[in-house]
Scaffold this active site. Structure first.
Site, PDB file in Angstrom:
ATOM      1  N   HIS A 295     -35.914   3.226 -21.923  1.00 12.22           N
ATOM      2  CA  HIS A 295     -35.398   4.262 -22.391  1.00 12.22           C
ATOM      3  C   HIS A 295     -36.507   5.040 -22.358  1.00 12.22           C
ATOM      4  O   HIS A 295     -37.510   4.869 -22.627  1.00 12.22           O
ATOM      5  CB  HIS A 295     -34.864   3.658 -24.358  1.00 12.22           C
ATOM      6  CG  HIS A 295     -33.717   2.352 -24.304  1.00 12.22           C
ATOM      7  ND1 HIS A 295     -34.569   0.999 -24.619  1.00 12.22           N
ATOM      8  CD2 HIS A 295     -33.204   1.494 -23.732  1.00 12.22           C
ATOM      9  CE1 HIS A 295     -33.812  -0.168 -24.319  1.00 12.22           C
ATOM     10  NE2 HIS A 295     -33.268   0.917 -23.431  1.00 12.22           N
TER      11      HIS A 295
ATOM     12  N   ASP B 153     -39.872   3.115 -23.708  1.00 10.19           N
ATOM     13  CA  ASP B 153     -40.684   1.237 -23.734  1.00 10.19           C
ATOM     14  C   ASP B 153     -39.849   1.352 -22.427  1.00 10.19           C
ATOM     15  O   ASP B 153     -39.818  -0.052 -22.305  1.00 10.19           O
ATOM     16  CB  ASP B 153     -39.137   0.579 -24.888  1.00 10.19           C
ATOM     17  CG  ASP B 153     -38.496   0.868 -24.444  1.00 10.19           C
ATOM     18  OD1 ASP B 153     -37.709   1.469 -23.120  1.00 10.19           O
ATOM     19  OD2 ASP B 153     -37.479   0.410 -25.179  1.00 10.19           O
TER      20      ASP B 153
ATOM     21  N   SER C 147     -27.452   1.389 -24.352  1.00 10.90           N
ATOM     22  CA  SER C 147     -28.171   1.488 -25.134  1.00 10.90           C
ATOM     23  C   SER C 147     -28.662   2.965 -25.185  1.00 10.90           C
ATOM     24  O   SER C 147     -29.749   3.547 -26.062  1.00 10.90           O
ATOM     25  CB  SER C 147     -29.649   0.846 -24.921  1.00 10.90           C
ATOM     26  OG  SER C 147     -29.841   1.249 -23.236  1.00 10.90           O
TER      27      SER C 147
END
Ligand SMILES: *[C@@H]1O[C@H](CO)[C@@H](O)[C@H](O)[C@H]1NC(C)=O
Ligand SMILES: *[C@@H]1O[C@H](CO)[C@@H](O)[C@H](O)[C@H]1NC(C)=O
Ligand SMILES: *[C@@H]1O[C@H](CO)[C@@H](O)[C@H](O)[C@H]1NC(C)=O
Ligand SMILES: *[C@@H]1O[C@H](CO)[C@@H](O)[C@H](O)[C@H]1NC(C)=O
Ligand SMILES: *[C@@H]1O[C@H](CO)[C@@H](O)[C@H](O)[C@H]1NC(C)=O
Length: 385
Positions: free
Chosen positions: A351, A348, A44
């Site tokens: 990230h 979040d 990610s």
């Protein structure tokens, strides 16, 4: 060592004569590498749409700051890989898994959120990890090359969406993966010491894939090490009894990340010996990310441990809930973002914000955190040592 076609104009001889150019399109005036494409592998930290195309949606407010809509990225805006592409005046990378009208003329992104280097212990959506671990990303890349060339040769409407054959040796190959291998250990009841002991095997998996990608003709590699996982709320909130350092980061978890980085750096030294035509840059992203937690004011941030898009507790985080609807005391609450994401480091809980990603990019692109100490624009030059 010299290669046929290598340009060595007199004006930058001083600098470049100590390096060997491994990728041909280099600006004669500056020595800058003109990468015509980027191929990225990872999780990610650099996923530009793979997760969303294949496994899970990322709802608003993901993407709100820059794209003003969810854009397949686990952030409020751009990722480091976006800033890298932008710096070479290349389009943002399309996810390899995105099958709809996708333009791969300047590269492809194999990264998928929740991906590991080693085969994952469980798979989304029931489990926690992406099935597209690094070996699979490699397989996709190995298939991509002949398929795209067949499509180009066929002509017709799809031909111009495919990269030119010469872009494969000339491209920049970027990597940011490993964080979830550590997470996979931490979140499946392994002790910190057990996860630490698994690091050499994780690094072996990484090395094998870099060699395989090199054997398909890749020459310029840009490898991020792993960040300070213990500074992220998903770790220090989940393991509240962990020792904290003076900035509030969970120390043992960061120590495992540091050991990963030590072994990764050793592996890169060995890869330079094993892959004589490769320029491999090791990038210490850990130090840059850590500085955002240790010295947030310097970069214009505040409360760096506190999550922007989350809910609950001292750190505005219980678990990864950004954009979801949760029930609190019988009331439905939409978990939204903070007023000023530009003042926050973490988006979040897992990230980084676009603002943080921009600062990180600005730092790593200088070469100040690279081994060899060459800027991003020089990453096609092999240091003979
Ligand atoms: C694909 O992207 C490139 C680079 O952004 C652009 O020049 C080209 O026009 C695009 N091709 C199509 C068919 O949209
Ligand atoms: C971890 O151990 C706890 C307690 O023994 C157990 O309830 C939990 O299911 C285990 N989690 C995993 C992922 O194995
Ligand atoms: C990880 O393993 C290395 C090598 O055995 C050791 O030096 C280091 O202290 C370990 N770190 C942790 C956090 O266990
Ligand atoms: C939920 O209830 C608890 C206990 O009554 C209270 O402390 C808390 O503030 C409430 N939360 C919200 C969002 O109303
Ligand atoms: C590299 O770091 C040094 C020392 O922190 C700093 O003075 C210099 O400006 C940095 N170089 C670049 C290109 O940012």
């Amino acid at each position: 060592m010299e290669f046929p076609g290598t340009i060595r104009p007199f004006c930058f001889l001083v600098l470049l004569s100590i390096f060997t150019i491994v990728s041909k399109p280099v600006s004669a005036a500056t020595g800058y590498c003109n990468f015509p494409a980027i191929f990225n592998f990872g999780d990610s930290n650099s996923d530009t749409g793979g997760l969303v195309a294949s496994l899970v949606a990322l709802p608003p407010p993901y993407g709100e700051t820059y794209f003003h809509r969810p854009a397949g990225r686990a952030s409020d805006g751009r990722l480091i890989i976006d800033f890298i592409a932008q710096s070479f005046e290349l389009p943002y990378l399309s996810a390899y898994l995105d099958s709809l009208g996708t333009n791969f003329s300047h590269g492809a992104n194999y990264a998928v959120s929740a991906s590991t280097i080693r085969p994952p212990p469980s798979i989304l959506p029931q489990g926690s990890f992406s099935p597209f671990y690094l070996d699979v990303q490699y397989t996709q890349f190995s298939n991509f090359r002949p398929r795209t060339q067949a499509i180009r040769n066929q002509g017709g409407i799809f031909a111009s969406l495919m990269p030119k054959a010469e872009y494969f040796p000339e491209a920049l190959y970027t990597f940011d993966i490993g964080q979830n291998d550590l997470g996979a250990g931490f979140f499946t009841n392994m002790t910190v010491q057990q996860v630490n002991a698994s690091v050499p095997d994780i690094i072996n998996g990484f090395t094998t894939n870099v060699k395989n990608i090199y054997n398909l003709g890749a020459r310029s590699f840009w490898i991020h090490n792993t960040g300070p996982i213990g500074c992220l709320a998903y770790v220090f909130v989940s393991f509240p009894s962990a020792e904290r350092d003076s900035y509030g980061c969970a120390k043992p978890y960061n120590e495992v990340a540091q050991y990963f980085n030590l072994k990764l750096k050793e592996a890169v030294v060995q890869l330079r010996k094993d892959l004589p035509l490769a320029a491999i840059t090791y990038v210490d992203i850990y130090s840059v990310k850590y500085s955002l937690f240790s010295n947030p004011k310097k970069y214009g941030f505040e409360n760096p441990l506190v999550v922007c898009c989350g809910y609950g507790g001292e750190y505005n985080f219980r678990s990864l809930e950004c954009g979801s609807t949760i029930e609190v005391n019988g009331t439905q609450i939409l978990v939204g973002s903070c007023e000023r994401p530009d003042l926050r480091v973490v988006w979040d809980g897992v990230h980084y914000t676009e603002a943080a990603n921009k600062v990180i990019f600005d730092q790593i692109s200088t070469g100040n955190f690279s081994d060899p100490p060459l800027s991003l624009k020089m990453a096609c030059h092999r240091n003979p040592n």
